[in-house]
Design a protein around this motif. Structure first.
Motif, mmCIF file in Angstrom:
data_model
loop_
_atom_site.group_PDB
_atom_site.id
_atom_site.type_symbol
_atom_site.label_atom_id
_atom_site.label_comp_id
_atom_site.label_asym_id
_atom_site.label_seq_id
_atom_site.Cartn_x
_atom_site.Cartn_y
_atom_site.Cartn_z
ATOM 1 N N LEU A 1 13.009 2.830 -10.117
ATOM 2 C CA LEU A 1 13.381 4.090 -9.484
ATOM 3 C C LEU A 1 12.328 4.552 -8.486
ATOM 4 O O LEU A 1 12.651 5.042 -7.400
ATOM 5 C CB LEU A 1 13.599 5.150 -10.564
ATOM 6 N N HIS A 2 11.060 4.409 -8.846
ATOM 7 C CA HIS A 2 9.973 4.885 -7.993
ATOM 8 C C HIS A 2 9.241 3.761 -7.280
ATOM 9 O O HIS A 2 8.137 3.954 -6.775
ATOM 10 C CB HIS A 2 8.982 5.699 -8.836
ATOM 11 N N GLY A 3 9.837 2.570 -7.214
ATOM 12 C CA GLY A 3 9.229 1.457 -6.502
ATOM 13 C C GLY A 3 8.255 0.676 -7.360
ATOM 14 O O GLY A 3 8.243 0.802 -8.589
ATOM 15 N N GLY A 4 7.425 -0.150 -6.696
ATOM 16 C CA GLY A 4 6.497 -1.009 -7.424
ATOM 17 C C GLY A 4 5.164 -1.136 -6.710
ATOM 18 O O GLY A 4 5.110 -1.277 -5.485
ATOM 19 N N LEU A 5 4.076 -1.108 -7.473
ATOM 20 C CA LEU A 5 2.738 -1.232 -6.894
ATOM 21 C C LEU A 5 2.428 -2.644 -6.407
ATOM 22 O O LEU A 5 1.421 -2.852 -5.730
ATOM 23 C CB LEU A 5 1.682 -0.817 -7.928
ATOM 24 N N ASP A 6 3.267 -3.601 -6.745
ATOM 25 C CA ASP A 6 3.010 -4.980 -6.327
ATOM 26 C C ASP A 6 3.445 -5.247 -4.892
ATOM 27 O O ASP A 6 3.307 -6.367 -4.403
ATOM 28 C CB ASP A 6 3.709 -5.954 -7.278
ATOM 29 N N ARG A 7 3.948 -4.197 -4.217
ATOM 30 C CA ARG A 7 4.386 -4.350 -2.829
ATOM 31 C C ARG A 7 3.739 -3.269 -1.960
ATOM 32 O O ARG A 7 3.420 -2.175 -2.429
ATOM 33 C CB ARG A 7 5.918 -4.220 -2.723
#
Length: 269
Positions: A113-119
């Protein structure tokens, strides 16, 4: 547990997870017991894009915090969710977390929902790149940066002062030189509508909604619980401490998530 296992055993369960699911992996939550350790306010989109000093401080904090996020391992709670999904009892996973631990634990697909820190995304040209590649560039640009910090925060950074971050060098997009931002939804930023629509579709088709490790304080996640309640979809909440939607749940379990979910998976397998 008898009520919870009876609900899950029927299948058609959609999971909505929050930061409390990842505390046993060493990442604190926002409002639970481990979240009380946080000293700095989370970064807002407006501050990140409008204040170069704050943006440099964020990237310095995130540079140090990424080491913990990148090496964090899924816990038994994440693995239990994946087991329930593989067994056909969980039909969808929506997570408010940005740590990627659901996927690392075997869950697929997962709506982040809130995206990803790996990108990392470029706010100028829209290019999307891996955080690991950015980390290599930041290490090269900051060979002697070694500020001491406190523990990791839920959104993947650490606490640093302006003085500690003053010498940190940021980098721009390799393609256009534009401003880089982690591919996550900051406070003050809207969740992309396609993710919201896909999440609502899962909830509307669910036989039950299982909330895991979320205080449901923020409307971003609570709206799915509200929708489920309006549709008469049974709701179960497993969390340490009260939530903003306890009155909507038919089943409430206040207990550590890893042990509880592992036991649940054993009961319904």
């Amino acid at each position: 547990m008898e009520q919870l296992s009876g609900l899950v055993r029927r299948g058609g369960v959609v999971v909505l997870s929050g930061a409390g699911l990842s505390t046993e992996s060493g990442i604190p939550d926002y409002r639970g017991p481990s979240g009380l350790q946080r000293n700095a306010a989370p970064m807002t989109y407006q501050t990140f894009t409008g204040d170069p000093v704050a943006r440099r401080r964020y990237w310095a904090r995130s540079y140090l915090g990424w080491r913990t996020i990148a090496t964090a391992a899924p816990n038994e709670g994440h693995r239990a969710v994946a087991r329930l999904q593989r067994g056909g009892l969980v039909t969808g996973v929506i997570t408010q977390n940005v740590d990627g631990l659901h996927q690392a634990g075997g869950a697929d697909p997962v709506i982040e929902l809130h995206g990803g820190l790996d990108r990392v995304v470029c706010l100028d040209c829209g290019d999307l790149t891996a955080r690991t590649a950015l980390d290599v560039r930041l290490r090269a640009a900051n060979p002697s940066f070694a500020a001491l910090s406190g523990g990791i925060n839920p959104d993947g950074d650490v606490d640093l002062t302006d003085e500690q971050a003053a010498d940190f060098a940021t980098v721009g997009c390799e393609g256009c030189g534009g401003m880089l931002k982690p591919d996550v939804v900051f406070f003050g930023e809207q969740v992309p509508m396609p993710r919201v629509a896909a999440s609502f579709a899962l909830v509307e088709a669910a036989a039950a909604l299982l909330v895991l490790g979320s205080s449901l304080t923020v409307l971003s996640g609570r709206r799915f619980v509200i929708r489920a309640a309006k549709l008469g979809v049974p709701i179960a909440i497993v969390n340490q401490g009260p939530t903003k939607s306890d009155e909507l749940a038919g089943v409430l379990v206040d207990a550590p998530l890893g042990k509880t979910l592992s036991q649940l998976a054993e009961l319904v397998a």
